[in-house]
Design a protein around this motif. Structure first.
Motif, PDB file in Angstrom:
ATOM      1  N   ALA A  76     -47.086 -29.204 -26.155  1.00 37.99           N
ATOM      2  CA  ALA A  76     -47.074 -28.607 -25.010  1.00 37.99           C
ATOM      3  C   ALA A  76     -48.244 -27.670 -24.915  1.00 37.99           C
ATOM      4  CB  ALA A  76     -45.722 -28.068 -24.490  1.00 37.99           C
ATOM      5  N   THR A  77     -49.162 -27.426 -23.973  1.00 29.25           N
ATOM      6  CA  THR A  77     -50.233 -26.747 -24.157  1.00 29.25           C
ATOM      7  C   THR A  77     -50.451 -26.031 -22.577  1.00 29.25           C
ATOM      8  OG1 THR A  77     -51.788 -28.632 -23.287  1.00 29.25           O
ATOM      9  CG2 THR A  77     -51.235 -28.192 -25.571  1.00 29.25           C
ATOM     10  N   LEU A  78     -50.911 -24.686 -22.531  1.00 30.46           N
ATOM     11  CA  LEU A  78     -51.518 -24.118 -21.561  1.00 30.46           C
ATOM     12  C   LEU A  78     -53.103 -24.326 -21.554  1.00 30.46           C
ATOM     13  CD1 LEU A  78     -49.545 -20.697 -21.714  1.00 30.46           C
ATOM     14  CD2 LEU A  78     -49.084 -22.567 -20.148  1.00 30.46           C
ATOM     15  N   ASN A  79     -53.458 -25.165 -20.484  1.00 31.97           N
ATOM     16  CA  ASN A  79     -54.826 -25.325 -20.431  1.00 31.97           C
ATOM     17  C   ASN A  79     -55.479 -24.502 -19.594  1.00 31.97           C
ATOM     18  OD1 ASN A  79     -54.066 -27.702 -21.814  1.00 31.97           O
ATOM     19  ND2 ASN A  79     -53.569 -28.819 -20.155  1.00 31.97           N
ATOM     20  N   TYR A  80     -55.702 -23.211 -20.079  1.00 30.78           N
ATOM     21  CA  TYR A  80     -56.320 -22.248 -19.215  1.00 30.78           C
ATOM     22  C   TYR A  80     -57.562 -22.566 -18.887  1.00 30.78           C
ATOM     23  CZ  TYR A  80     -58.065 -19.863 -23.363  1.00 30.78           C
ATOM     24  OH  TYR A  80     -58.812 -19.744 -24.377  1.00 30.78           O
ATOM     25  N   GLY A  81     -58.513 -23.019 -19.559  1.00 28.53           N
ATOM     26  CA  GLY A  81     -59.875 -23.643 -19.166  1.00 28.53           C
ATOM     27  C   GLY A  81     -59.859 -24.444 -18.152  1.00 28.53           C
TER      28      GLY A  81
END
Length: 145
Positions: A76-81
């Motif tokens: 699970a990732t937070l894709n802030y880019g």
């Protein structure tokens, strides 16, 4: 019911909305290409070659070299880019729409003010307001002809 639907679908507003949606979809693709192919590479150059789309935080505590590697591992990732890129897309689309609407508004002729005809007149005797078509004043009963 079919006649009501036909009447609804053939109204000018519905057709204008359909045309707007189609043109908006095409315009969105153009702006997305502008952002990803022209603006973001320039931003990347200004900030030292950083690829904004590849910026993420892994929520499983492991470190991955790329976003694709993290997704392949099922992390699970937070894709802030990608979120920042979506914000830039929105701002550019909003500014573009603003400029188009502004140009259209400047091309329109200014509407002339509507001059309303008076509906009342003043009785010369008692100075009350009476209907324009009145022949007698309802207040002082003077003849207005």
């Amino acid at each position: 019911m079919f006649q009501e639907f036909k009447k609804f679908a053939m109204r000018g507003n519905v057709i204008d909305l359909a045309v707007g949606v189609v043109i908006g979809g095409a315009f969105g693709k153009i702006v997305a290409s502008l952002v990803s192919d022209i603006i973001m590479p320039l931003v990347s150059l200004v900030v030292g070659g950083m690829d904004l789309a590849g910026k993420f935080v892994s929520l499983d505590g492991n470190t991955y070299p790329t976003l694709a590697a993290a997704q392949e591992a099922g992390a699970a990732t937070l894709n802030y880019g990608l979120f920042i890129m979506a914000i830039v897309d929105f701002l550019i689309i909003a500014f573009s729409i603003f400029m188009v609407v502004r140009a259209i508004n400047r091309m329109k002729k200014p509407e002339e003010p509507v001059v309303e005809e008076p509906t009342t007149k003043e009785c010369p005797f008692c100075k009350s307001q009476v209907a324009i078509a009145a022949t007698r004043c309802p207040h002082c009963t003077s003849s207005l002809e």
